[in-house]
Design a protein around this motif. Sequence first.
Motif, PDB file in Angstrom:
ATOM      1  N   GLY A  40       4.088   7.232  -5.939  1.00  6.20           N
ATOM      2  CA  GLY A  40       3.449   5.948  -6.179  1.00  6.20           C
ATOM      3  C   GLY A  40       2.518   6.020  -7.373  1.00  6.20           C
ATOM      4  O   GLY A  40       2.059   7.107  -7.756  1.00  6.20           O
ATOM      5  N   PRO A  41       2.228   4.885  -7.999  1.00  5.32           N
ATOM      6  CA  PRO A  41       1.364   4.886  -9.191  1.00  5.32           C
ATOM      7  C   PRO A  41      -0.005   5.521  -8.961  1.00  5.32           C
ATOM      8  O   PRO A  41      -0.616   6.020  -9.903  1.00  5.32           O
ATOM      9  CB  PRO A  41       1.233   3.387  -9.528  1.00  5.32           C
ATOM     10  N   MET A  42      -0.489   5.517  -7.733  1.00  5.99           N
ATOM     11  CA  MET A  42      -1.816   6.049  -7.438  1.00  5.99           C
ATOM     12  C   MET A  42      -1.775   7.494  -6.930  1.00  5.99           C
ATOM     13  O   MET A  42      -2.790   8.024  -6.489  1.00  5.99           O
ATOM     14  CB  MET A  42      -2.514   5.167  -6.400  1.00  5.99           C
ATOM     15  N   ILE A  48       0.834  -1.207   0.000  1.00  4.09           N
ATOM     16  CA  ILE A  48       0.000   0.000   0.000  1.00  4.09           C
ATOM     17  C   ILE A  48       0.864   1.250   0.000  1.00  4.09           C
ATOM     18  O   ILE A  48       0.601   2.221  -0.709  1.00  4.09           O
ATOM     19  CB  ILE A  48      -0.956  -0.023   1.206  1.00  4.09           C
ATOM     20  N   GLY A  49       1.942   1.220   0.798  1.00  3.79           N
ATOM     21  CA  GLY A  49       2.846   2.355   0.818  1.00  3.79           C
ATOM     22  C   GLY A  49       3.494   2.596  -0.528  1.00  3.79           C
ATOM     23  O   GLY A  49       3.698   3.741  -0.942  1.00  3.79           O
ATOM     24  N   ALA A  50       3.830   1.517  -1.233  1.00  2.00           N
ATOM     25  CA  ALA A  50       4.455   1.669  -2.546  1.00  2.00           C
ATOM     26  C   ALA A  50       3.477   2.225  -3.582  1.00  2.00           C
ATOM     27  O   ALA A  50       3.875   2.952  -4.498  1.00  2.00           O
ATOM     28  CB  ALA A  50       5.000   0.318  -3.011  1.00  2.00           C
ATOM     29  N   GLN A  51       2.192   1.903  -3.450  1.00  2.00           N
ATOM     30  CA  GLN A  51       1.207   2.356  -4.434  1.00  2.00           C
ATOM     31  C   GLN A  51       0.691   3.760  -4.140  1.00  2.00           C
ATOM     32  O   GLN A  51       0.526   4.569  -5.050  1.00  2.00           O
ATOM     33  CB  GLN A  51       0.025   1.381  -4.458  1.00  2.00           C
ATOM     34  N   TRP A  52       0.419   4.058  -2.877  1.00  2.00           N
ATOM     35  CA  TRP A  52      -0.202   5.334  -2.510  1.00  2.00           C
ATOM     36  C   TRP A  52       0.750   6.273  -1.757  1.00  2.00           C
ATOM     37  O   TRP A  52       0.331   7.333  -1.330  1.00  2.00           O
ATOM     38  CB  TRP A  52      -1.441   5.082  -1.660  1.00  2.00           C
ATOM     39  N   GLY A  53       1.990   5.870  -1.595  1.00  2.00           N
ATOM     40  CA  GLY A  53       2.951   6.720  -0.903  1.00  2.00           C
ATOM     41  C   GLY A  53       3.790   7.536  -1.862  1.00  2.00           C
ATOM     42  O   GLY A  53       3.756   7.343  -3.083  1.00  2.00           O
TER      43      GLY A  53
END
Length: 472
Positions: free
Chosen positions: A205-207, A172-177
């Motif tokens: 992050g991608p998001m 989650i940290g990698a996607q939304w961080g």
Amino acid sequence: MLAFLRNSWRQLTSMRTALTLLFLLAVAAIPGSVLPQRSVSAENVAGYFRVHPDLAPVLDRLGFFEVFAAPWFAAIYLLLFTSLVGCVVPRLADHVRALLRPPPAAPARFERLPFHTVVEDPETVNFKGWRKLKRELPDGTVTVSAEKGYLKETGNLLFHSSLLVILVGVGIGAQWGWHANRLLVQGPEQAFCNSLQQFDEYGLGPMVDPGDLPPFCLELTGFEASFLDNGIPKWFEAEVNGDRKFRVNHPLRLDGASVYLLGHGYAPILKYTDAAGKSQTTVSPFLPLDGMLTSEGVAAFPDANGSDKAKQMGFEGLYLPTAGMGRSNHPEERDPALMLMAYRGDLGLDVGISESVYQLNKEKLTRLGDAKMLKKGDTWTLDDGSKLEFLGTKQWITISIRHDPGEPIVLAGVALLLVGLPMSLYGKRRRVWLRLNPDGTAEAGGLPRTDYPGFEDEFKKVTQWPRSQTTS
């Protein structure tokens, strides 16, 4: 083909494979701890390239300066996640069924159990704290089945589930961080606001959209450091915006981001006056080369001597907080000195090629004589009558700004791990049975389900030995 896939899945979801992948993940993370990472300090990576010009490009191609974003690290991560899911879910279902299932019936022959005793007074048998079930047989025999130790398997499941929770939090940290680095020099003219254009290095992050970054501005208004006599830092503390202080391992908590203090150094203040009397001043951060803050850097004056590119000025050299023989003897400014080389010519700043601000492009530059050592307040007069003054220094710090929404999840996973690990290590499965025969006699038997040296004492305590005699 179906059999191959089934066997492959069984191998992947076995506990041995999960442990192997966990070990591989730990080994794969070692370069991220030993080598500088671009996501933490791009300056340190650039310094590693200067010190190891042959090795650094090879490591870079292997992704060792961005370990946690490398494809091979992601592959191990995903395999471990899949293996843990396939390992934990079936075991969880089995554990729930075991908890719902009543304790097993007493065996027919107690004397075959590792522990067996004749009980003189059944009323003294103490099953407090045990899961137990009383059964009445058709011949009038009464048995009591008791068991303990399910916390061991519960601990195992909590431990392995905690790894899953940690992996989810990291994902989650990698996607939304997001994270960003900035070298921040003291003074209001060097202040910056939280936008991509003002970062030295960043990663979203991608998001995450650039517009999602929280609005805030930072100005370095103070810096203090304390060192031992051998130069090892005891502590250093930065102050931003006049009232917010933070240290290493004590980040500044902002709304939507945390600011970490990574390092510090000195930025010499240089004033150059050309032959026509036009002056310009620059504050140039010099990057440390060692623990004593021997630092190297450049100062460029592209507007020197009018618009003639052939007469632009550049200086490069070393700053020594406590001057020694070519290096600093201490990181504090006890005897500061600046050793510079002067260059004249086209600095190449308008050719459209991205270059390091900490190095001079000497392709079209001419060196002017030998190096010059300057103390604070000294003036260097060059061959054309122009002058360079060393006015002093300012402090600078490197900061890492990070937002990781997976942190609370990772913290919860670590908490589960700390709870589950002792339970899995110290929990012991064991069973005790009591049989009351129709003729008034009674006997008890015990069976440890795992290696448990203390079971004999516990069995004696349950059956109230030494009133009864225990054999094994």
